[in-house]
Write a protein that holds these residues in place. Sequence first.
Motif, PDB file in Angstrom:
ATOM      1  N   ILE A  41      35.048  60.443 100.170  1.00  0.00           N
ATOM      2  CA  ILE A  41      34.614  61.839 100.230  1.00  0.00           C
ATOM      3  C   ILE A  41      33.141  61.923 100.622  1.00  0.00           C
ATOM      4  N   VAL A  42      32.327  61.086  99.994  1.00  0.00           N
ATOM      5  CA  VAL A  42      30.893  61.067 100.293  1.00  0.00           C
ATOM      6  C   VAL A  42      30.669  60.777 101.773  1.00  0.00           C
ATOM      7  N   GLN A  43      31.345  59.745 102.282  1.00  0.00           N
ATOM      8  CA  GLN A  43      31.158  59.365 103.683  1.00  0.00           C
ATOM      9  C   GLN A  43      31.672  60.448 104.628  1.00  0.00           C
ATOM     10  N   THR A  44      32.756  61.120 104.251  1.00  0.00           N
ATOM     11  CA  THR A  44      33.343  62.166 105.097  1.00  0.00           C
ATOM     12  C   THR A  44      32.408  63.360 105.213  1.00  0.00           C
ATOM     13  N   VAL A  45      31.871  63.810 104.069  1.00  0.00           N
ATOM     14  CA  VAL A  45      30.961  64.962 104.081  1.00  0.00           C
ATOM     15  C   VAL A  45      29.691  64.624 104.857  1.00  0.00           C
ATOM     16  N   ARG A  46      29.134  63.453 104.611  1.00  0.00           N
ATOM     17  CA  ARG A  46      27.918  63.053 105.327  1.00  0.00           C
ATOM     18  C   ARG A  46      28.171  62.977 106.835  1.00  0.00           C
ATOM     19  N   ALA A  47      29.337  62.453 107.215  1.00  0.00           N
ATOM     20  CA  ALA A  47      29.661  62.334 108.638  1.00  0.00           C
ATOM     21  C   ALA A  47      29.739  63.711 109.294  1.00  0.00           C
ATOM     22  N   GLY A  48      30.341  64.672 108.606  1.00  0.00           N
ATOM     23  CA  GLY A  48      30.435  66.023 109.144  1.00  0.00           C
ATOM     24  C   GLY A  48      29.070  66.666 109.299  1.00  0.00           C
ATOM     25  N   TYR A  49      28.214  66.449 108.307  1.00  0.00           N
ATOM     26  CA  TYR A  49      26.855  67.010 108.328  1.00  0.00           C
ATOM     27  C   TYR A  49      26.022  66.371 109.436  1.00  0.00           C
ATOM     28  N   VAL A  50      25.980  65.032 109.467  1.00  0.00           N
ATOM     29  CA  VAL A  50      25.167  64.321 110.450  1.00  0.00           C
ATOM     30  C   VAL A  50      25.671  64.577 111.863  1.00  0.00           C
ATOM     31  N   SER A  51      26.964  64.791 112.021  1.00  0.00           N
ATOM     32  CA  SER A  51      27.526  65.058 113.347  1.00  0.00           C
ATOM     33  C   SER A  51      27.130  66.425 113.888  1.00  0.00           C
ATOM     34  N   GLY A  52      26.500  67.247 113.041  1.00  0.00           N
ATOM     35  CA  GLY A  52      25.958  68.508 113.516  1.00  0.00           C
ATOM     36  C   GLY A  52      26.831  69.726 113.293  1.00  0.00           C
ATOM     37  N   PHE A  53      27.895  69.591 112.507  1.00  0.00           N
ATOM     38  CA  PHE A  53      28.751  70.749 112.266  1.00  0.00           C
ATOM     39  C   PHE A  53      28.080  71.717 111.294  1.00  0.00           C
ATOM     40  N   ASP A  54      28.195  73.023 111.605  1.00  0.00           N
ATOM     41  CA  ASP A  54      27.594  74.047 110.757  1.00  0.00           C
ATOM     42  C   ASP A  54      28.504  74.425 109.601  1.00  0.00           C
ATOM     43  N   LYS A  55      29.800  74.324 109.822  1.00  0.00           N
ATOM     44  CA  LYS A  55      30.764  74.654 108.763  1.00  0.00           C
ATOM     45  C   LYS A  55      31.781  73.523 108.654  1.00  0.00           C
ATOM     46  N   ILE A  56      31.948  73.008 107.436  1.00  0.00           N
ATOM     47  CA  ILE A  56      32.857  71.892 107.188  1.00  0.00           C
ATOM     48  C   ILE A  56      33.868  72.319 106.139  1.00  0.00           C
ATOM     49  N   ALA A  57      35.135  72.361 106.515  1.00  0.00           N
ATOM     50  CA  ALA A  57      36.190  72.708 105.567  1.00  0.00           C
ATOM     51  C   ALA A  57      36.926  71.433 105.143  1.00  0.00           C
ATOM     52  N   LEU A  58      36.971  71.176 103.848  1.00  0.00           N
ATOM     53  CA  LEU A  58      37.697  70.032 103.299  1.00  0.00           C
ATOM     54  C   LEU A  58      38.992  70.556 102.707  1.00  0.00           C
ATOM     55  N   VAL A  59      40.130  70.026 103.170  1.00  0.00           N
ATOM     56  CA  VAL A  59      41.419  70.524 102.703  1.00  0.00           C
ATOM     57  C   VAL A  59      42.277  69.364 102.212  1.00  0.00           C
ATOM     58  N   ALA A  60      43.112  69.667 101.208  1.00  0.00           N
ATOM     59  CA  ALA A  60      44.060  68.690 100.673  1.00  0.00           C
ATOM     60  C   ALA A  60      45.327  69.442 100.284  1.00  0.00           C
ATOM     61  N   THR A  61      46.424  69.105 100.928  1.00  0.00           N
ATOM     62  CA  THR A  61      47.672  69.830 100.677  1.00  0.00           C
ATOM     63  C   THR A  61      48.119  69.717  99.226  1.00  0.00           C
ATOM     64  N   GLY A  62      47.787  68.591  98.595  1.00  0.00           N
ATOM     65  CA  GLY A  62      48.168  68.405  97.193  1.00  0.00           C
ATOM     66  C   GLY A  62      47.111  68.897  96.223  1.00  0.00           C
ATOM     67  N   GLY A  63      46.054  69.492  96.740  1.00  0.00           N
ATOM     68  CA  GLY A  63      44.978  69.987  95.897  1.00  0.00           C
ATOM     69  C   GLY A  63      43.829  68.992  95.801  1.00  0.00           C
ATOM     70  N   ILE A  64      42.621  69.518  95.642  1.00  0.00           N
ATOM     71  CA  ILE A  64      41.418  68.695  95.505  1.00  0.00           C
ATOM     72  C   ILE A  64      41.139  68.519  94.024  1.00  0.00           C
ATOM     73  N   ASP A  65      41.161  67.275  93.537  1.00  0.00           N
ATOM     74  CA  ASP A  65      40.999  67.052  92.099  1.00  0.00           C
ATOM     75  C   ASP A  65      39.535  67.106  91.678  1.00  0.00           C
ATOM     76  N   ASP A  66      39.312  67.047  90.360  1.00  0.00           N
ATOM     77  CA  ASP A  66      37.957  67.188  89.813  1.00  0.00           C
ATOM     78  C   ASP A  66      37.028  66.062  90.272  1.00  0.00           C
ATOM     79  N   THR A  67      37.569  64.854  90.372  1.00  0.00           N
ATOM     80  CA  THR A  67      36.754  63.721  90.817  1.00  0.00           C
ATOM     81  C   THR A  67      36.268  63.936  92.240  1.00  0.00           C
ATOM     82  N   GLN A  68      37.151  64.416  93.093  1.00  0.00           N
ATOM     83  CA  GLN A  68      36.775  64.687  94.477  1.00  0.00           C
ATOM     84  C   GLN A  68      35.752  65.819  94.559  1.00  0.00           C
ATOM     85  N   ARG A  69      35.931  66.842  93.716  1.00  0.00           N
ATOM     86  CA  ARG A  69      34.992  67.968  93.716  1.00  0.00           C
ATOM     87  C   ARG A  69      33.595  67.528  93.286  1.00  0.00           C
TER      88      ARG A  69
END
Length: 335
Positions: free
Chosen positions: A70-98
């Motif tokens: 999760i950390v690497q994914t968010v950082r990659a989206g930010y560094v890649s220059g995206f202004d809006k990053i939506a994180l989705v999980a069909t089974g739900g995002i758990d507390d650890t991921q949040r």
Amino acid sequence: METRKIQLTGGSTFTVSLPKRWAKEHGLESGARMHLYPHSDGSLLVRPDPTNNGDREITLTVDHRSETDIVQTVRAGYVSGFDKIALVATGGIDDTQRRAVTRTVDGLIGLEVVSETKRRIVLQSLLNTRDVSIRQTVIQLQRVTLSMHENAVTAAIDEDSELVTRVRNRDDEADRLFGMVSRHYQQSLSDLQAIDQLDIDRSSIADYYTTAQQLERVADHAEKMAVIAECLDASATETIQNFDSIARSARGIVTDASSVLLAGADVEMAYRALDDRDALLTELDRSDKQLYHSDSSDQHPVGLLLDSVRRTSEYGGNIAEAMIQRAVRTGTLSE
């Protein structure tokens, strides 16, 4: 490649016709607005008027991703220059991921959580590119990095636990600053409007990115030295009597090399930094031999300290080499 002749229109305006096939492919008609991007190398980039000036958005699936992922994914989206990053999980995002998302967002300048549902978290960059100074950001990174390095060395010599904590905390600041430079550098590779808003040319932002990258590595080694300092026995660094002097010389190399870009120093400073680096590496070789033949119980951690100083001088040398290349490229190298 196609060629065109310059035409004189109205007695004062130069015009060049566009390839008809290209114009049709992009839906261009008479009266369409074009954007022209002149570059210092003599090239001229022509693009149609962008129809979408909104935020760059991306949706990333994070089902079953670990905290580290999760950390690497968010950082990659930010560094890649995206202004809006939506994180989705069909089974739900758990507390650890949040928690991982929140922790990562806190470490990135200008990024905020703007909405959350059970299956979706939306992050938004609130940075206004026009308000960003790449130069000032790298200058701040340099100050943070060199301060961390100096404090880490002092902590190792004086067994100062408070300095150790200070260095470790400031590494997050260094990471945030480098992350922002990385973000705008990546944007500059694909978004011509970003370059205009930053008021900087591509070659220069590449030089700032290269310098920031080396400074961030110095910061990492400063943190490493601080961690090592916590487990040293009393007076362990006395095994290498000139450790403080060696470390100061390494910082001087970084300062001299980066001053060419950050303080407008003459490129001769870069050449001097390379000479100083070579001299310091020779001295470090002697210190390594001295440590090897000592009977200190702290041979290994002190050896790691010396290695971090070596790396610091080498990163300074990398900056110096980049500055000489810059001088050659821009024609400012003294004869």
